[in-house]
Design a protein around this motif. Structure first.
Motif, mmCIF file in Angstrom:
data_model
loop_
_atom_site.group_PDB
_atom_site.id
_atom_site.type_symbol
_atom_site.label_atom_id
_atom_site.label_comp_id
_atom_site.label_asym_id
_atom_site.label_seq_id
_atom_site.Cartn_x
_atom_site.Cartn_y
_atom_site.Cartn_z
ATOM 1 N N ILE A 58 0.840 -1.200 0.000
ATOM 2 C CA ILE A 58 0.000 0.000 0.000
ATOM 3 C C ILE A 58 0.874 1.249 0.000
ATOM 4 N N HIS A 59 0.526 2.209 -0.833
ATOM 5 C CA HIS A 59 1.111 3.545 -0.723
ATOM 6 C C HIS A 59 0.165 4.453 0.038
ATOM 7 N N GLY A 60 -1.117 4.429 -0.312
ATOM 8 C CA GLY A 60 -2.036 5.267 0.438
ATOM 9 C C GLY A 60 -3.466 5.172 -0.045
ATOM 10 N N LEU A 61 -4.337 5.775 0.745
ATOM 11 C CA LEU A 61 -5.757 5.927 0.443
ATOM 12 C C LEU A 61 -6.014 7.424 0.490
ATOM 13 N N TRP A 62 -6.168 8.047 -0.693
ATOM 14 C CA TRP A 62 -6.070 9.498 -0.808
ATOM 15 C C TRP A 62 -7.382 10.135 -1.257
ATOM 16 N N PRO A 63 -7.992 10.992 -0.431
ATOM 17 C CA PRO A 63 -9.161 11.747 -0.886
ATOM 18 C C PRO A 63 -8.803 12.606 -2.106
ATOM 19 N N ASN A 64 -9.706 12.665 -3.059
ATOM 20 C CA ASN A 64 -9.443 13.412 -4.286
ATOM 21 C C ASN A 64 -10.745 14.004 -4.807
ATOM 22 N N ASN A 65 -10.616 15.005 -5.647
ATOM 23 C CA ASN A 65 -11.786 15.667 -6.236
ATOM 24 C C ASN A 65 -11.902 15.354 -7.716
ATOM 25 N N ASN A 66 -13.107 15.481 -8.234
ATOM 26 C CA ASN A 66 -13.355 15.161 -9.629
ATOM 27 C C ASN A 66 -12.625 16.077 -10.602
ATOM 28 N N ASP A 67 -12.183 17.243 -10.129
ATOM 29 C CA ASP A 67 -11.437 18.148 -11.006
ATOM 30 C C ASP A 67 -9.931 17.916 -10.931
ATOM 31 N N LEU A 89 -0.378 -3.252 13.652
ATOM 32 C CA LEU A 89 1.031 -3.033 13.321
ATOM 33 C C LEU A 89 1.630 -4.181 12.515
ATOM 34 N N SER A 90 1.307 -5.406 12.863
ATOM 35 C CA SER A 90 1.849 -6.536 12.119
ATOM 36 C C SER A 90 1.396 -6.507 10.661
ATOM 37 N N SER A 91 0.120 -6.204 10.439
ATOM 38 C CA SER A 91 -0.405 -6.117 9.068
ATOM 39 C C SER A 91 0.192 -4.935 8.323
ATOM 40 N N LEU A 92 0.377 -3.823 9.010
ATOM 41 C CA LEU A 92 0.980 -2.654 8.367
ATOM 42 C C LEU A 92 2.417 -2.945 7.946
ATOM 43 N N GLN A 93 3.150 -3.630 8.777
ATOM 44 C CA GLN A 93 4.534 -3.956 8.439
ATOM 45 C C GLN A 93 4.618 -4.836 7.201
ATOM 46 N N SER A 94 3.679 -5.754 7.040
ATOM 47 C CA SER A 94 3.721 -6.660 5.890
ATOM 48 C C SER A 94 3.049 -6.087 4.649
ATOM 49 N N ASP A 95 1.967 -5.319 4.825
ATOM 50 C CA ASP A 95 1.174 -4.863 3.678
ATOM 51 C C ASP A 95 1.333 -3.386 3.342
ATOM 52 N N TRP A 96 1.915 -2.609 4.255
ATOM 53 C CA TRP A 96 2.106 -1.169 4.029
ATOM 54 C C TRP A 96 3.534 -0.812 4.463
ATOM 55 N N PRO A 97 4.535 -1.515 3.887
ATOM 56 C CA PRO A 97 5.908 -1.331 4.351
ATOM 57 C C PRO A 97 6.550 -0.061 3.789
ATOM 58 N N THR A 98 7.486 0.469 4.531
ATOM 59 C CA THR A 98 8.289 1.584 4.042
ATOM 60 C C THR A 98 9.525 1.056 3.337
ATOM 61 N N THR A 133 -9.298 0.011 6.644
ATOM 62 C CA THR A 133 -9.964 -0.004 5.337
ATOM 63 C C THR A 133 -8.967 -0.265 4.227
ATOM 64 N N ALA A 134 -7.822 0.417 4.269
ATOM 65 C CA ALA A 134 -6.806 0.219 3.236
ATOM 66 C C ALA A 134 -6.253 -1.202 3.282
ATOM 67 N N LEU A 135 -6.002 -1.709 4.462
ATOM 68 C CA LEU A 135 -5.497 -3.075 4.585
ATOM 69 C C LEU A 135 -6.498 -4.088 4.034
ATOM 70 N N GLN A 140 -8.373 -7.879 -0.334
ATOM 71 C CA GLN A 140 -9.451 -8.275 -1.239
ATOM 72 C C GLN A 140 -9.037 -8.169 -2.706
ATOM 73 N N LEU A 141 -8.250 -7.166 -3.042
ATOM 74 C CA LEU A 141 -7.831 -6.982 -4.427
ATOM 75 C C LEU A 141 -6.807 -8.025 -4.853
ATOM 76 N N ASN A 142 -5.818 -8.280 -4.001
ATOM 77 C CA ASN A 142 -4.797 -9.300 -4.275
ATOM 78 C C ASN A 142 -4.277 -9.174 -5.704
ATOM 79 N N LEU A 143 -3.752 -8.010 -6.058
ATOM 80 C CA LEU A 143 -3.463 -7.664 -7.447
ATOM 81 C C LEU A 143 -2.447 -8.562 -8.140
#
Length: 224
Positions: A58-67, A89-98, A133-135, A140-143
């Motif tokens: 994961i890089h992020g979940l970013w609010p954005n506007n239609n414009d 924290l364990s999930s963040l380390q594995s799925d949202w690593p730096t 939510t991001a995790l 679910q996506l498992n890209l």
């Protein structure tokens, strides 16, 4: 395109109502291929927890506007508080690593994402729900699976950009935006995948707008 594979988040996250003062229209959910982050002149550093798995992070979940504009750093009174996400924290380390240098435990990365982006969606998420939510979306996506099923492997080979888009869209039901970067030799490579989530944070949608920039018609998928 909608298919039976279209994804929704757990009912828990449908309970939050969107405020009438909401200052965004949808979310970008952005996943990053670690091999492409590291395969640049800048290189990378593995987190203190060790080398991540060869999977999209994961890089992020970013609010954005239609414009194309977006809110940021919306509430300085709600700084990142690690105690609120201790159970993740364990999930963040594995799925949202730096992968930033110097090596670190990821706290700075998560703090940046919450304070810049998460605080702009407080009508929907508190800090815990933002990260959870991001995790859940990532799981679910498992890209990587639909790409590999289509014969698109992270093996350093070159693949058609359209075939990558098609494999993802067939799996999740919505067209992705693919962001590329350049390796040490300047070759275009698969870097990030953008998908869109509705303003309530509950389900994937067609992206109202894609970021600017484009990839070559053939791009590399580096190993990690």
């Amino acid at each position: 395109m909608r298919t039976a594979a279209s994804l929704c988040l757990p009912i828990l996250f449908l309970l939050a109502a969107v405020s009438s003062t909401q200052a965004y229209d949808f979310f970008y959910f952005v996943l990053q291929w670690p091999g492409s982050y590291c395969d640049t002149k800048q290189s990378c550093c593995y987190p203190s927890s060790g080398k991540p798995e060869a999977d999209f992070g994961i890089h992020g979940l970013w609010p954005n506007n239609n414009d194309g504009s977006y809110p940021s750093n919306c509430d300085s009174s709600k700084p990142f508080d690690e105690s609120k996400i201790r159970g993740l924290l364990s999930s963040l380390q594995s799925d949202w690593p730096t992968l930033a240098c110097p090596s670190n435990d990821g706290t700075n990365f998560w703090a940046h994402e919450w304070e810049k982006h998460g605080t702009c969606a407080e009508s929907v998420f508190d800090e815990y729900r933002y990260f959870k939510t991001a995790l859940d979306l990532k799981t679910q996506l498992n890209l990587l699976q639909p790409l590999q099923s289509a014969g698109i492997q992270p093996d350093g080979g070159s693949y058609s950009l359209q075939s990558i888009k098609n494999a993802i869209e067939e799996s999740v039901g919505y067209a992705p935006y693919i962001e590329c970067n350049g390796d040490e030799s300047g070759n275009s490579q698969l870097y990030q995948v953008y998908l869109c989530v509705d303003s309530s944070g509950s389900q994937l949608i067609e992206c109202p707008i894609f970021p600017r920039g484009k990839c070559n018609s053939q791009i590399e998928f580096p190993s990690f």
